[in-house]
Structures are given as C-alpha cells and as structure tokens.
Scaffold this motif. Sequence first.
Motif, PDB file in Angstrom:
ATOM      1  N   VAL A  14     -27.780  40.604  -3.788  1.00 24.64           N
ATOM      2  CA  VAL A  14     -26.821  39.540  -3.318  1.00 24.64           C
ATOM      3  C   VAL A  14     -27.009  39.103  -2.228  1.00 24.64           C
ATOM      4  CG1 VAL A  14     -24.570  38.841  -3.221  1.00 24.64           C
ATOM      5  CG2 VAL A  14     -25.325  40.258  -5.121  1.00 24.64           C
ATOM      6  N   GLY A  15     -27.113  37.754  -1.959  1.00 28.79           N
ATOM      7  CA  GLY A  15     -27.375  36.980  -0.447  1.00 28.79           C
ATOM      8  C   GLY A  15     -28.899  36.895  -0.251  1.00 28.79           C
ATOM      9  N   ARG A  38     -32.710  27.716 -16.977  1.00 27.06           N
ATOM     10  CA  ARG A  38     -32.571  29.202 -16.906  1.00 27.06           C
ATOM     11  C   ARG A  38     -31.739  29.599 -18.176  1.00 27.06           C
ATOM     12  NH1 ARG A  38     -28.812  30.071 -11.554  1.00 27.06           N
ATOM     13  NH2 ARG A  38     -26.721  29.133 -12.546  1.00 27.06           N
ATOM     14  N   GLN A  39     -31.870  30.798 -18.640  1.00 23.50           N
ATOM     15  CA  GLN A  39     -31.272  31.338 -19.617  1.00 23.50           C
ATOM     16  C   GLN A  39     -30.711  32.762 -19.426  1.00 23.50           C
ATOM     17  OE1 GLN A  39     -33.089  31.031 -23.551  1.00 23.50           O
ATOM     18  NE2 GLN A  39     -30.973  31.300 -24.627  1.00 23.50           N
ATOM     19  N   ALA A  40     -29.290  33.019 -19.351  1.00 25.11           N
ATOM     20  CA  ALA A  40     -28.809  34.294 -19.091  1.00 25.11           C
ATOM     21  C   ALA A  40     -28.956  34.987 -20.537  1.00 25.11           C
ATOM     22  CB  ALA A  40     -27.664  34.218 -18.160  1.00 25.11           C
ATOM     23  N   ASN A  84     -31.919  30.454  -2.465  1.00 27.03           N
ATOM     24  CA  ASN A  84     -31.353  31.055  -1.310  1.00 27.03           C
ATOM     25  C   ASN A  84     -29.831  31.639  -1.939  1.00 27.03           C
ATOM     26  OD1 ASN A  84     -33.673  30.834   0.158  1.00 27.03           O
ATOM     27  ND2 ASN A  84     -32.521  28.581   1.058  1.00 27.03           N
ATOM     28  N   SER A  85     -29.308  32.415  -0.859  1.00 29.79           N
ATOM     29  CA  SER A  85     -27.861  32.984  -1.272  1.00 29.79           C
ATOM     30  C   SER A  85     -27.326  33.198  -2.727  1.00 29.79           C
ATOM     31  CB  SER A  85     -26.924  31.713  -0.558  1.00 29.79           C
ATOM     32  OG  SER A  85     -27.029  31.598   0.661  1.00 29.79           O
ATOM     33  N   LEU A  86     -28.521  34.156  -3.154  1.00 29.90           N
ATOM     34  CA  LEU A  86     -28.350  34.663  -4.686  1.00 29.90           C
ATOM     35  C   LEU A  86     -27.385  35.126  -5.044  1.00 29.90           C
ATOM     36  CD1 LEU A  86     -32.222  35.007  -5.324  1.00 29.90           C
ATOM     37  CD2 LEU A  86     -30.718  33.298  -6.251  1.00 29.90           C
ATOM     38  N   LYS A  87     -26.654  34.788  -6.122  1.00 28.13           N
ATOM     39  CA  LYS A  87     -25.804  35.528  -6.683  1.00 28.13           C
ATOM     40  C   LYS A  87     -25.856  36.271  -8.068  1.00 28.13           C
ATOM     41  CE  LYS A  87     -22.567  31.426  -5.216  1.00 28.13           C
ATOM     42  NZ  LYS A  87     -21.646  30.480  -5.456  1.00 28.13           N
ATOM     43  N   PRO A  88     -25.130  37.209  -8.373  1.00 24.59           N
ATOM     44  CA  PRO A  88     -25.256  37.713  -9.774  1.00 24.59           C
ATOM     45  C   PRO A  88     -25.477  36.861 -10.978  1.00 24.59           C
ATOM     46  CG  PRO A  88     -23.852  39.236  -8.508  1.00 24.59           C
ATOM     47  CD  PRO A  88     -23.977  37.739  -7.840  1.00 24.59           C
ATOM     48  N   GLU A  89     -24.490  35.921 -10.650  1.00 23.86           N
ATOM     49  CA  GLU A  89     -24.626  34.868 -11.792  1.00 23.86           C
ATOM     50  C   GLU A  89     -25.886  34.014 -12.134  1.00 23.86           C
ATOM     51  OE1 GLU A  89     -22.093  35.340  -9.622  1.00 23.86           O
ATOM     52  OE2 GLU A  89     -21.510  33.516  -9.083  1.00 23.86           O
ATOM     53  N   VAL A 124     -30.417  39.487  -9.975  1.00 26.73           N
ATOM     54  CA  VAL A 124     -29.738  39.652  -8.765  1.00 26.73           C
ATOM     55  C   VAL A 124     -28.852  40.802  -8.715  1.00 26.73           C
ATOM     56  CG1 VAL A 124     -28.444  38.330  -6.972  1.00 26.73           C
ATOM     57  CG2 VAL A 124     -29.924  37.039  -8.304  1.00 26.73           C
ATOM     58  N   SER A 125     -28.879  41.798  -7.823  1.00 24.59           N
ATOM     59  CA  SER A 125     -28.071  42.964  -7.923  1.00 24.59           C
ATOM     60  C   SER A 125     -27.081  42.956  -7.085  1.00 24.59           C
ATOM     61  CB  SER A 125     -28.972  44.183  -7.976  1.00 24.59           C
ATOM     62  OG  SER A 125     -29.443  44.269  -6.598  1.00 24.59           O
ATOM     63  N   SER A 126     -25.804  43.437  -7.386  1.00 19.59           N
ATOM     64  CA  SER A 126     -24.803  43.467  -6.417  1.00 19.59           C
ATOM     65  C   SER A 126     -24.534  44.704  -5.888  1.00 19.59           C
ATOM     66  CB  SER A 126     -23.349  43.126  -7.143  1.00 19.59           C
ATOM     67  OG  SER A 126     -22.988  44.021  -8.096  1.00 19.59           O
TER      68      SER A 126
END
Length: 126
Positions: A14-15, A38-40, A84-89, A124-126
């Motif tokens: 994260v981040g 993208r596809q989650a 940048n500033s990647l989030k888990p979502e 993206v891991s928290s």
Amino acid sequence: QVQLVESGGGLVQVGGSLKLSCAASGRTFSNYAMGWFRQAPGKEQEFVAAISWSGGSTYYADSVKGRFTISRDSAKNTMYLQMNSLKPEDTAVYYCAARRSGETIATRRRNEYDYWGQGTQVTVSS
C-alpha cells in the motif's frame, strides 16, 4: 490488426508505485486512441484511463484521478500507466486496449475498443 502485450504488473505494498507498459505491434501506433481497463476478482471490468492518438487528451476514472498517469511514446510504440499511492482496491488484472485505426478520440466505453492485451496482474498488499 494490432497486437498488444502488457507488462510491469506485480506485488506492491500500500502506498507504493508500479508502471505498466503496453507494447503495440502490427500497425501504425499513432493513429488510434488507447486505454487501460481493469478487472478485480468477482467484479466487472472497469475503465481506468484513456489517451487520444496524439496524447494530448487523457481521461481517468474518478477512483484513480490524481494517482495514475497515462502516457504514450510513439517512437517506442508503447503506452504506459504510472500508478502511484496504490491502494488494496487497485488490485486487479489490468488490460490495455486499442481502438480501430482512425479512431483517434479517447473514450471510456469498453465496447469502442477493438483490440485487447492478455492482461497483467497488479496486487496491492496491506
């Protein structure tokens, strides 16, 4: 015809930041708009960003605005997505897409893209 190959995905905290690349081959790179989707897991594919043929116009989903930057380099026949500033979502498979030759305007509409890459996983891991 155009062939698209994504690269640059991976695991990030994260981040953190990642830069995706989409290499295009098969026809002139500069006369069509391109985009990222993208596809989650368990969700429908969604628009992320798009760029016009010249690179002069760009559009972003609200969820990534201010954090992601789309760009293209005609000399290298490559489109990029700086994240940048990647989030888990943001975790998803990311796909690049291209419109038909002559379709130079960037669009958010998935059905207006005719060519797709195979996707690259971003986690993206928290």
